[in-house]
Design an enzyme around this catalytic site. Structure first.
Site, PDB file in Angstrom:
ATOM      1  N   ILE A 120       0.819  -1.215   0.000  1.00 52.90           N
ATOM      2  CA  ILE A 120       0.000   0.000   0.000  1.00 52.90           C
ATOM      3  C   ILE A 120       0.854   1.267   0.000  1.00 52.90           C
ATOM      4  O   ILE A 120       0.351   2.356  -0.272  1.00 52.90           O
ATOM      5  CB  ILE A 120      -0.975   0.024   1.196  1.00 52.90           C
ATOM      6  CG1 ILE A 120      -0.215  -0.001   2.523  1.00 52.90           C
ATOM      7  CG2 ILE A 120      -1.960  -1.126   1.111  1.00 52.90           C
ATOM      8  CD1 ILE A 120      -1.114   0.206   3.731  1.00 52.90           C
TER       9      ILE A 120
ATOM     10  N   HIS B 297       5.816 -11.770   5.773  1.00 49.79           N
ATOM     11  CA  HIS B 297       5.588 -11.260   4.420  1.00 49.79           C
ATOM     12  C   HIS B 297       6.921 -10.869   3.790  1.00 49.79           C
ATOM     13  O   HIS B 297       7.785 -10.298   4.429  1.00 49.79           O
ATOM     14  CB  HIS B 297       4.617 -10.075   4.421  1.00 49.79           C
ATOM     15  CG  HIS B 297       5.041  -8.924   5.271  1.00 49.79           C
ATOM     16  ND1 HIS B 297       4.934  -8.925   6.650  1.00 49.79           N
ATOM     17  CD2 HIS B 297       5.573  -7.718   4.945  1.00 49.79           C
ATOM     18  CE1 HIS B 297       5.374  -7.774   7.133  1.00 49.79           C
ATOM     19  NE2 HIS B 297       5.775  -7.022   6.116  1.00 49.79           N
TER      20      HIS B 297
ATOM     21  N   HIS C 262       9.030  -8.884   0.810  1.00 48.19           N
ATOM     22  CA  HIS C 262       8.980  -7.742  -0.105  1.00 48.19           C
ATOM     23  C   HIS C 262       9.628  -8.114  -1.438  1.00 48.19           C
ATOM     24  O   HIS C 262      10.717  -8.694  -1.474  1.00 48.19           O
ATOM     25  CB  HIS C 262       9.721  -6.544   0.485  1.00 48.19           C
ATOM     26  CG  HIS C 262       9.023  -5.906   1.643  1.00 48.19           C
ATOM     27  ND1 HIS C 262       8.137  -4.861   1.492  1.00 48.19           N
ATOM     28  CD2 HIS C 262       9.077  -6.171   2.975  1.00 48.19           C
ATOM     29  CE1 HIS C 262       7.678  -4.502   2.679  1.00 48.19           C
ATOM     30  NE2 HIS C 262       8.231  -5.284   3.592  1.00 48.19           N
TER      31      HIS C 262
END
Length: 200
Positions: free
Chosen positions: A62, A136, A138
């Protein structure tokens, strides 16, 4: 004059780390109270998912730091990279493979031949620089798009950002897993180049 300059540099660096620790503490509180945002994305927000595999999903970051900035989210709730063991290596490899596939698909649509490895950054933030406590990865490309702070501090490989390949090798080494490529010149070629046209 030099001492004053050094003092201000120290103050600036100290302020950044205080901010990181505050963010780490606040995020921990919010996660424990309101639930995990990434678990919600995995289970309930299919419309945000760009790609899905049995072990992970991919979404757009985001707050992208480059033209292509994806997050590969583990479906299994693992709080942070430092909780991983060698048993999680297949998961990490699948996450990296999935992120690379999506990036190549996007590059193909834009008419680019393939990923330039030197312009690609793949990895994980380490505590205290964690925005959400759910594993998570990247995927950032090209890194030339990144701002100075992102490139030199928050996403710079080192103590706060761990490249995926380094993490995988570290987990294997800690578990005493022998390297099948040890002594093989092919070890330097970690990633097979797959032409963009090979992706359908």
């Amino acid at each position: 004059m030099l001492y004053i300059l050094l003092f201000y540099i120290f103050l600036f660096v100290f302020s950044i780390f205080v901010l990181f620790w505050f963010n780490y503490w606040m995020t921990s509180m919010l996660t424990s109270v309101n639930g995990c945002k990434f678990c919600d994305i995995v289970k309930n927000k299919k419309e945000l998912q760009l790609k899905e595999k049995p072990t992970c999903v991919v979404v757009n970051d985001i707050k992208p730091k480059a033209k292509h900035h994806f997050l590969v989210i583990s479906k299994q709730h693992i709080s942070k990279p430092t909780d991983l063991t060698v048993a999680d290596v297949p998961l990490l490899e699948e996450m990296e493979r999935t992120g690379r596939e999506l990036l190549r698909e996007h590059l193909k649509k834009e008419g680019e031949a393939d990923t330039v490895e030197d312009m690609l950054r793949i990895g994980f933030h380490l505590p205290p620089l964690l925005s959400i406590h759910h594993l998570h990865m990247h995927i950032i490309y090209p890194i030339s798009d990144m701002g100075l702070i992102s490139r030199k501090l928050t996403f710079r490989p080192g103590k706060v950002f761990k490249p995926a390949r380094e993490l995988i090798e570290q987990l294997k080494e800690e578990a005493g897993v022998p390297d099948p490529l040890e002594g093989n010149p092919a070890k330097d070629d970690m990633h097979e180049k797959i032409p963009a046209q090979a992706i359908t």
